[in-house]
Design a protein around this motif. Sequence first.
Motif, PDB file in Angstrom:
ATOM      1  N   SER A 199     -14.591   3.114  -4.626  1.00  0.00           N
ATOM      2  CA  SER A 199     -13.927   4.676  -4.443  1.00  0.00           C
ATOM      3  C   SER A 199     -15.585   5.624  -5.361  1.00  0.00           C
ATOM      4  O   SER A 199     -16.079   5.881  -5.031  1.00  0.00           O
ATOM      5  CB  SER A 199     -12.700   4.985  -6.450  1.00  0.00           C
ATOM      6  OG  SER A 199     -13.079   4.524  -7.735  1.00  0.00           O
ATOM      7  N   ALA A 211       3.105   4.225  -4.449  1.00  0.00           N
ATOM      8  CA  ALA A 211       2.323   5.396  -4.904  1.00  0.00           C
ATOM      9  C   ALA A 211       1.051   5.029  -5.116  1.00  0.00           C
ATOM     10  O   ALA A 211       0.747   3.772  -5.774  1.00  0.00           O
ATOM     11  CB  ALA A 211       2.949   6.093  -6.161  1.00  0.00           C
ATOM     12  N   SER A 212      -0.042   6.160  -5.769  1.00  0.00           N
ATOM     13  CA  SER A 212      -1.523   5.664  -6.219  1.00  0.00           C
ATOM     14  C   SER A 212      -2.017   6.740  -7.110  1.00  0.00           C
ATOM     15  O   SER A 212      -2.107   7.946  -6.186  1.00  0.00           O
ATOM     16  CB  SER A 212      -1.802   5.400  -4.787  1.00  0.00           C
ATOM     17  OG  SER A 212      -3.509   5.111  -5.700  1.00  0.00           O
ATOM     18  N   SER A 213      -1.991   6.543  -8.037  1.00  0.00           N
ATOM     19  CA  SER A 213      -2.228   8.017  -9.228  1.00  0.00           C
ATOM     20  C   SER A 213      -4.087   8.508  -8.310  1.00  0.00           C
ATOM     21  O   SER A 213      -4.875   7.901  -8.319  1.00  0.00           O
ATOM     22  CB  SER A 213      -3.297   7.053 -10.240  1.00  0.00           C
ATOM     23  OG  SER A 213      -3.584   7.929 -11.458  1.00  0.00           O
ATOM     24  N   SER A 214      -3.673  10.486  -7.873  1.00  0.00           N
ATOM     25  CA  SER A 214      -4.858  10.348  -7.458  1.00  0.00           C
ATOM     26  C   SER A 214      -5.194   9.994  -6.252  1.00  0.00           C
ATOM     27  O   SER A 214      -6.195  10.222  -5.867  1.00  0.00           O
ATOM     28  CB  SER A 214      -5.885  10.501  -8.463  1.00  0.00           C
ATOM     29  OG  SER A 214      -5.311  11.395 -10.080  1.00  0.00           O
ATOM     30  N   PHE A 215      -4.452   8.939  -5.751  1.00  0.00           N
ATOM     31  CA  PHE A 215      -4.470   7.951  -4.345  1.00  0.00           C
ATOM     32  C   PHE A 215      -5.811   8.036  -4.491  1.00  0.00           C
ATOM     33  O   PHE A 215      -6.318   7.443  -3.222  1.00  0.00           O
ATOM     34  CB  PHE A 215      -4.450   9.673  -3.263  1.00  0.00           C
ATOM     35  CG  PHE A 215      -4.381   8.482  -2.017  1.00  0.00           C
ATOM     36  CD1 PHE A 215      -3.090   8.238  -2.209  1.00  0.00           C
ATOM     37  CD2 PHE A 215      -4.447   8.931  -0.827  1.00  0.00           C
ATOM     38  CE1 PHE A 215      -2.314   7.503  -0.607  1.00  0.00           C
ATOM     39  CE2 PHE A 215      -4.372   8.849   0.524  1.00  0.00           C
ATOM     40  CZ  PHE A 215      -3.428   8.018   0.339  1.00  0.00           C
ATOM     41  N   LEU A 216      -5.992   6.484  -5.922  1.00  0.00           N
ATOM     42  CA  LEU A 216      -6.908   6.508  -5.947  1.00  0.00           C
ATOM     43  C   LEU A 216      -7.500   5.164  -5.225  1.00  0.00           C
ATOM     44  O   LEU A 216      -7.855   4.433  -4.890  1.00  0.00           O
ATOM     45  CB  LEU A 216      -7.348   5.594  -7.545  1.00  0.00           C
ATOM     46  CG  LEU A 216      -9.284   4.506  -7.700  1.00  0.00           C
ATOM     47  CD1 LEU A 216     -10.038   5.497  -7.779  1.00  0.00           C
ATOM     48  CD2 LEU A 216      -8.166   3.901  -8.896  1.00  0.00           C
ATOM     49  N   GLN A 217      -5.925   4.684  -4.891  1.00  0.00           N
ATOM     50  CA  GLN A 217      -5.696   3.283  -3.794  1.00  0.00           C
ATOM     51  C   GLN A 217      -6.510   1.371  -4.215  1.00  0.00           C
ATOM     52  O   GLN A 217      -7.735   1.048  -4.009  1.00  0.00           O
ATOM     53  CB  GLN A 217      -6.018   3.209  -2.457  1.00  0.00           C
ATOM     54  CG  GLN A 217      -4.790   4.421  -1.658  1.00  0.00           C
ATOM     55  CD  GLN A 217      -5.540   4.248  -0.528  1.00  0.00           C
ATOM     56  OE1 GLN A 217      -4.662   3.688   0.228  1.00  0.00           O
ATOM     57  NE2 GLN A 217      -5.958   5.592  -0.005  1.00  0.00           N
ATOM     58  N   MET A 256     -12.696  11.016  -3.704  1.00  0.00           N
ATOM     59  CA  MET A 256     -12.523  10.077  -4.740  1.00  0.00           C
ATOM     60  C   MET A 256     -14.489   9.952  -5.227  1.00  0.00           C
ATOM     61  O   MET A 256     -14.229  10.105  -6.015  1.00  0.00           O
ATOM     62  CB  MET A 256     -12.617   8.529  -4.043  1.00  0.00           C
ATOM     63  CG  MET A 256     -11.592   7.927  -2.872  1.00  0.00           C
ATOM     64  SD  MET A 256     -10.477   7.670  -4.484  1.00  0.00           S
ATOM     65  CE  MET A 256      -9.734   9.126  -4.588  1.00  0.00           C
ATOM     66  N   HIS A 269       8.102   5.836   1.960  1.00  0.00           N
ATOM     67  CA  HIS A 269       7.456   6.809   1.035  1.00  0.00           C
ATOM     68  C   HIS A 269       7.373   7.376   0.937  1.00  0.00           C
ATOM     69  O   HIS A 269       5.469   7.657   1.496  1.00  0.00           O
ATOM     70  CB  HIS A 269       7.510   5.479  -0.525  1.00  0.00           C
ATOM     71  CG  HIS A 269       6.922   5.980  -1.440  1.00  0.00           C
ATOM     72  ND1 HIS A 269       7.416   6.467  -2.658  1.00  0.00           N
ATOM     73  CD2 HIS A 269       5.196   6.636  -1.898  1.00  0.00           C
ATOM     74  CE1 HIS A 269       6.940   6.948  -3.393  1.00  0.00           C
ATOM     75  NE2 HIS A 269       5.873   7.427  -3.233  1.00  0.00           N
ATOM     76  N   VAL A 299      -8.310  -2.997   2.521  1.00  0.00           N
ATOM     77  CA  VAL A 299      -8.125  -4.097   1.018  1.00  0.00           C
ATOM     78  C   VAL A 299      -7.426  -5.308   1.035  1.00  0.00           C
ATOM     79  O   VAL A 299      -7.484  -6.071  -0.349  1.00  0.00           O
ATOM     80  CB  VAL A 299      -6.714  -3.150   1.252  1.00  0.00           C
ATOM     81  CG1 VAL A 299      -5.350  -3.190  -0.113  1.00  0.00           C
ATOM     82  CG2 VAL A 299      -6.456  -1.466   0.965  1.00  0.00           C
ATOM     83  N   GLN A 332       1.026  -1.226  -0.274  1.00  0.00           N
ATOM     84  CA  GLN A 332       0.214   0.233  -0.293  1.00  0.00           C
ATOM     85  C   GLN A 332       1.191   1.053  -0.257  1.00  0.00           C
ATOM     86  O   GLN A 332       0.696   2.282  -0.749  1.00  0.00           O
ATOM     87  CB  GLN A 332      -1.265   0.030   1.144  1.00  0.00           C
ATOM     88  CG  GLN A 332      -1.707  -0.785   1.324  1.00  0.00           C
ATOM     89  CD  GLN A 332      -3.050  -0.987   2.855  1.00  0.00           C
ATOM     90  OE1 GLN A 332      -2.189  -1.198   3.406  1.00  0.00           O
ATOM     91  NE2 GLN A 332      -3.962   0.076   1.991  1.00  0.00           N
ATOM     92  N   ASP A 335      -9.603  -2.158  -8.588  1.00  0.00           N
ATOM     93  CA  ASP A 335     -10.844  -1.964  -8.084  1.00  0.00           C
ATOM     94  C   ASP A 335     -11.733  -0.203  -7.559  1.00  0.00           C
ATOM     95  O   ASP A 335     -10.801   0.142  -7.656  1.00  0.00           O
ATOM     96  CB  ASP A 335     -10.476  -2.281  -6.348  1.00  0.00           C
ATOM     97  CG  ASP A 335     -12.063  -2.291  -5.307  1.00  0.00           C
ATOM     98  OD1 ASP A 335     -13.098  -1.421  -5.721  1.00  0.00           O
ATOM     99  OD2 ASP A 335     -11.990  -3.122  -4.557  1.00  0.00           O
ATOM    100  N   VAL A 349      -7.272  -0.642  -5.636  1.00  0.00           N
ATOM    101  CA  VAL A 349      -6.980  -2.390  -5.558  1.00  0.00           C
ATOM    102  C   VAL A 349      -7.319  -2.659  -4.031  1.00  0.00           C
ATOM    103  O   VAL A 349      -7.609  -2.603  -3.346  1.00  0.00           O
ATOM    104  CB  VAL A 349      -5.612  -2.364  -5.582  1.00  0.00           C
ATOM    105  CG1 VAL A 349      -4.443  -4.334  -5.382  1.00  0.00           C
ATOM    106  CG2 VAL A 349      -4.413  -1.438  -5.708  1.00  0.00           C
ATOM    107  N   SER A 350      -7.507  -3.886  -4.674  1.00  0.00           N
ATOM    108  CA  SER A 350      -7.837  -4.832  -3.901  1.00  0.00           C
ATOM    109  C   SER A 350      -7.772  -6.605  -3.540  1.00  0.00           C
ATOM    110  O   SER A 350      -7.466  -7.052  -4.782  1.00  0.00           O
ATOM    111  CB  SER A 350      -9.854  -5.457  -3.780  1.00  0.00           C
ATOM    112  OG  SER A 350     -10.348  -4.730  -2.476  1.00  0.00           O
TER     113      SER A 350
END
Lengths: 245, 245
Positions: A86, A38-44, B221, B11, B179, A35, A82, A46-47
């Motif tokens: 969002s 980095a995450s694009s636009s902080f979307l995170q 989001m 990070h 997650v 986790q 995922d 992923v599950s």
Amino acid sequence: MSPVIEGLLAHRSIRRFTDRPLPPDLLDTLIRAGQAAASSSFLQGVSVIRVTDRELRSAFRDIAAGQVQVEQAAEFLVFCADLHRSSRCCEWQGRTPTEGFTEQFIIATVDTALMAQNVVVAAESEGLGICYIGAIRNDPARAAGLLALPRHVYPVFGLCLGYPDQDPEVKPRLPVDVVLKENRYDDSGDRERIAEYDRTMNDYYLSRGSNNRDATWSGQMAALLGRESRPHMRGFLRDRGFEMK
Amino acid sequence: MSPVIEGLLAHRSIRRFTDRPLPPDLLDTLIRAGQAAASSSFLQGVSVIRVTDRELRSAFRDIAAGQVQVEQAAEFLVFCADLHRSSRCCEWQGRTPTEGFTEQFIIATVDTALMAQNVVVAAESEGLGICYIGAIRNDPARAAGLLALPRHVYPVFGLCLGYPDQDPEVKPRLPVDVVLKENRYDDSGDRERIAEYDRTMNDYYLSRGSNNRDATWSGQMAALLGRESRPHMRGFLRDRGFEMK
């Protein structure tokens, strides 16, 4: 060169594992390390589904063309892109989520891969071996059904984790000057570089410890690109709300 | 916990860099570390364009909505998903490459992200800071033109690398139990967990060292999923040979 880089350069996929389980809490630590990517636009976006049920494991081995490590590894994780989570946030705020954009698909897929690679690096630093299982996309609809994935979630790949019971060689990679270019994509000279690399790979395939064969990299690529590539993926993704508009 | 995992957990993106260049050979080492990541079917479907030309840098900053680090970082790399190289291998062997499958798009995109994340981990282990630049997809056609990318190659994201001239906080991530799921996707209880995380993030956004604001994750989001998401991507990719069939 940092010990971290030495570790990265030593990577090879592991397909045979001992029975030893992961110590308590290590999986949680690995996921947290994942986790931290980095995450694009902080979307995170992923599950991760940890598959512990034996029948589910067996079904995933079946989907993955019988690869035994899917059943035998201490852990088998399915990494899912995922957009459901969002989208729910959007609904909770009384807004209607947009859906189906190719861009959203890219963001969630990239998020998933960045996170997984951090999990891999973390796992290997703890003495674990790993093997990505892209072959869950052989039957993504069945995989999604087995895990009760909602719309806007798709299984990108599986990941086997466990203590190695083999010590395979590191596979040689393309020369850096084929992969790294300056200011423009200029592949003049690459045919010769790849021919040289084919000789390196042929030596590797002929002499490695197991599964020896008389193969080259460009020959493999010709076989791969010469045939249809999981033509069901488009329809599957559309059914799951990834319209690619 | 291994020092590698401690490094991963530390990070944060760096957006302000010193003038110090990378030592000789470090970039090559980072790329080799990136190449050591796993690759689906060993496609190695990535090309990296190192942008050293000042005018090109300026153009990329423009594409990336003016983000100064694109011009100021010691290095700016564009990571491209590349099916051109393997297609050429196919042609060299007298075969006609298939093209346009969604699956091929996924493979090359995932390969690119796995490699980039290894580069990032390697770079941070050497004291560098990094910032992914997804915003090159604001105008991917211009980005592709600037770098003379051939058909079947698309720019997935940029990456700034350099020595940090700031020390921002680590951003809190979603709780692990949101997650990581076991055997099935079960998000009952996640609304409460995310509400708690929103409070954590609100504290973070209000109190961090710069760019303070009264925001929550689910609010972000909702804004993100509530609007169109780079609707040009589909047409751009189709033009480049990624049909998504």
